[in-house]
Design a protein around this motif. Structure first.
Motif, PDB file in Angstrom:
ATOM      1  N   VAL A  26      -0.009   5.355 -10.991  1.00 47.36           N
ATOM      2  CA  VAL A  26      -1.175   5.435 -10.115  1.00 47.36           C
ATOM      3  C   VAL A  26      -1.534   6.904  -9.910  1.00 47.36           C
ATOM      4  O   VAL A  26      -0.692   7.789 -10.027  1.00 47.36           O
ATOM      5  CB  VAL A  26      -0.926   4.761  -8.760  1.00 47.36           C
ATOM      6  N   TYR A  80      -2.550   9.315  -7.109  1.00 45.43           N
ATOM      7  CA  TYR A  80      -2.471   9.372  -5.641  1.00 45.43           C
ATOM      8  C   TYR A  80      -3.115  10.655  -5.137  1.00 45.43           C
ATOM      9  O   TYR A  80      -2.777  11.752  -5.594  1.00 45.43           O
ATOM     10  CB  TYR A  80      -0.997   9.288  -5.217  1.00 45.43           C
ATOM     11  N   ASN A  81      -4.045  10.511  -4.189  1.00 47.19           N
ATOM     12  CA  ASN A  81      -4.762  11.656  -3.638  1.00 47.19           C
ATOM     13  C   ASN A  81      -4.459  11.854  -2.160  1.00 47.19           C
ATOM     14  O   ASN A  81      -5.333  12.304  -1.402  1.00 47.19           O
ATOM     15  CB  ASN A  81      -6.271  11.471  -3.842  1.00 47.19           C
ATOM     16  N   ASP A 125       0.832  -1.203   0.000  1.00 45.24           N
ATOM     17  CA  ASP A 125       0.000   0.000   0.000  1.00 45.24           C
ATOM     18  C   ASP A 125       0.871   1.260   0.000  1.00 45.24           C
ATOM     19  O   ASP A 125       1.905   1.310   0.684  1.00 45.24           O
ATOM     20  CB  ASP A 125      -0.908   0.061   1.235  1.00 45.24           C
ATOM     21  N   GLU A 138      -0.875   7.048   3.568  1.00 44.53           N
ATOM     22  CA  GLU A 138      -1.388   8.427   3.559  1.00 44.53           C
ATOM     23  C   GLU A 138      -0.257   9.425   3.828  1.00 44.53           C
ATOM     24  O   GLU A 138       0.573   9.231   4.713  1.00 44.53           O
ATOM     25  CB  GLU A 138      -2.466   8.565   4.632  1.00 44.53           C
ATOM     26  N   ASP A 190      -4.271   9.867   0.104  1.00 38.85           N
ATOM     27  CA  ASP A 190      -4.864   8.845   0.975  1.00 38.85           C
ATOM     28  C   ASP A 190      -4.196   7.498   0.720  1.00 38.85           C
ATOM     29  O   ASP A 190      -3.495   7.311  -0.277  1.00 38.85           O
ATOM     30  CB  ASP A 190      -6.379   8.720   0.704  1.00 38.85           C
ATOM     31  N   ARG A 191      -4.438   6.542   1.608  1.00 37.12           N
ATOM     32  CA  ARG A 191      -3.876   5.196   1.465  1.00 37.12           C
ATOM     33  C   ARG A 191      -4.397   4.567   0.180  1.00 37.12           C
ATOM     34  O   ARG A 191      -5.580   4.641  -0.143  1.00 37.12           O
ATOM     35  CB  ARG A 191      -4.257   4.345   2.670  1.00 37.12           C
ATOM     36  N   LEU A 192      -3.448   3.948  -0.551  1.00 37.70           N
ATOM     37  CA  LEU A 192      -3.795   3.382  -1.858  1.00 37.70           C
ATOM     38  C   LEU A 192      -3.137   2.018  -2.000  1.00 37.70           C
ATOM     39  O   LEU A 192      -1.912   1.886  -1.898  1.00 37.70           O
ATOM     40  CB  LEU A 192      -3.326   4.311  -2.983  1.00 37.70           C
ATOM     41  N   SER A 193      -3.941   0.993  -2.243  1.00 35.10           N
ATOM     42  CA  SER A 193      -3.426  -0.380  -2.387  1.00 35.10           C
ATOM     43  C   SER A 193      -2.983  -0.623  -3.820  1.00 35.10           C
ATOM     44  O   SER A 193      -3.585  -0.119  -4.777  1.00 35.10           O
ATOM     45  CB  SER A 193      -4.508  -1.410  -2.024  1.00 35.10           C
TER      46      SER A 193
END
Length: 299
Positions: free
Chosen positions: A255, A257-258, A207, A210, A260-263
């Motif tokens: 990816v 990415y904002n 992941d 954040e 926040d946590r991203l898998s």
């Protein structure tokens, strides 16, 4: 009148004439002495006045080099006049008045020049004072400049420290990387394996954590798998790192990415004939920055 009486009368006349001449001569001698004394006194007074003026001019010539040429000309005139007065004889008494007029003229000129000297002195004193004030202002400005330079350098150091902290804080960290060796069944389904001879793929899972500091948007994620011999498994390309280095990667993923946590899951297909027994190291990189690694051992 008898001859005897004429003779007596002549003698008396001669005596009276002799007495008169004697008195006249004495009177003339006395007048000459008085005149000579007056002349000498006048001459001495003129010389004294000239000597005093010459001394004043000489002092100014020494002190004031900028107008010394003009003063030296006037000084030469006065010295010549003084020498002329010294050479005066008593019979030149009528020249005393002429020299008196010259000295009066020189004194007027002397007054004008001395007024100019005083004016120059005043201007010079003012310039000196202005120079002192200017120097003091320059010293103060220099002191302020030195202080500002030191402060600027400190701010630069703080700025660099802050930028470094922001850069460090802006790095996207990842959760522990999980890797599974996969084999393909006849049905096409992939299942886990620990044998190198049956490995057809590596499943990499982690992941992006954040991070509110870093800039949101598209991020490039690179995965590198190397064997015990530091050989990259199934290489796809080369990318640059932010520290100036380069890496050969096995897989790359773009990816969005904002913050926040991203898998993220990556499935890396390999040729099982190229997979040998041993330990494999799987490393991850986000936007050219190393974020972590894990290992996998195959039998």
């Amino acid at each position: 009148m008898t001859p005897q009486k004429r003779k007596s009368a002549l003698i008396i006349v001669l005596l009276i004439l002799s007495l008169f001449l004697t008195l006249y001569s004495f009177q003339k001698s006395s007048q000459y002495s008085t005149l000579q004394k007056v002349f000498q006194d006048e001459k001495a007074d003129l010389e004294k006045e000239l000597d005093e003026i010459i001394k004043d001019y000489t002092d100014v010539v020494v002190r004031k080099k900028r107008i010394s040429k003009r003063l030296q000309v006037e000084l030469g005139k006065m010295q010549n006049l003084r020498d002329s007065i010294k050479n005066l004889r008593v019979d030149n008494y009528n020249l005393i008045r002429k020299y008196r007029k010259k000295i009066a003229s020189l004194e007027r000129e002397n007054k004008k020049l001395f007024i100019r000297v005083d004016s120059l002195n005043t201007a010079n004193d003012q310039l000196t004072q202005d120079n002192l004030v200017a120097n003091e202002i320059l010293k103060q400005k220099e002191t302020i400049n030195v202080a500002l330079t030191k402060k600027f350098k400190k701010l630069e150091v703080k700025q660099k420290d802050l930028e470094a902290k922001v850069a460090i804080g802006g790095i996207i960290k990842t959760s522990p990387v999980k890797v599974i060796a996969m084999k393909e069944r006849s049905s096409g389904k992939l299942t886990s394996t620990s044998r190198s001879s049956r490995t057809d793929a590596f499943k990499v899972n982690f992941d992006l954590l954040e991070n509110p500091i870093t800039n949101a948007g598209d991020k490039s994620v690179y995965i590198q798998i190397i064997d015990e011999n530091k050989k990259v498994v199934a290489p796809k390309g080369i990318t640059n790192l932010k520290d100036g280095g380069k890496i050969q990667y096995t897989d790359s993923v773009e990816v969005n990415y904002n913050n926040d946590r991203l898998s993220l899951v990556s499935l890396v297909l390999v040729n099982r004939d190229d997979i040998n027994k041993g330990k494999y190291t799987i490393s991850t990189f986000i936007d050219g920055v190393y974020t972590g690694n894990t290992t996998l051992k195959l039998r």
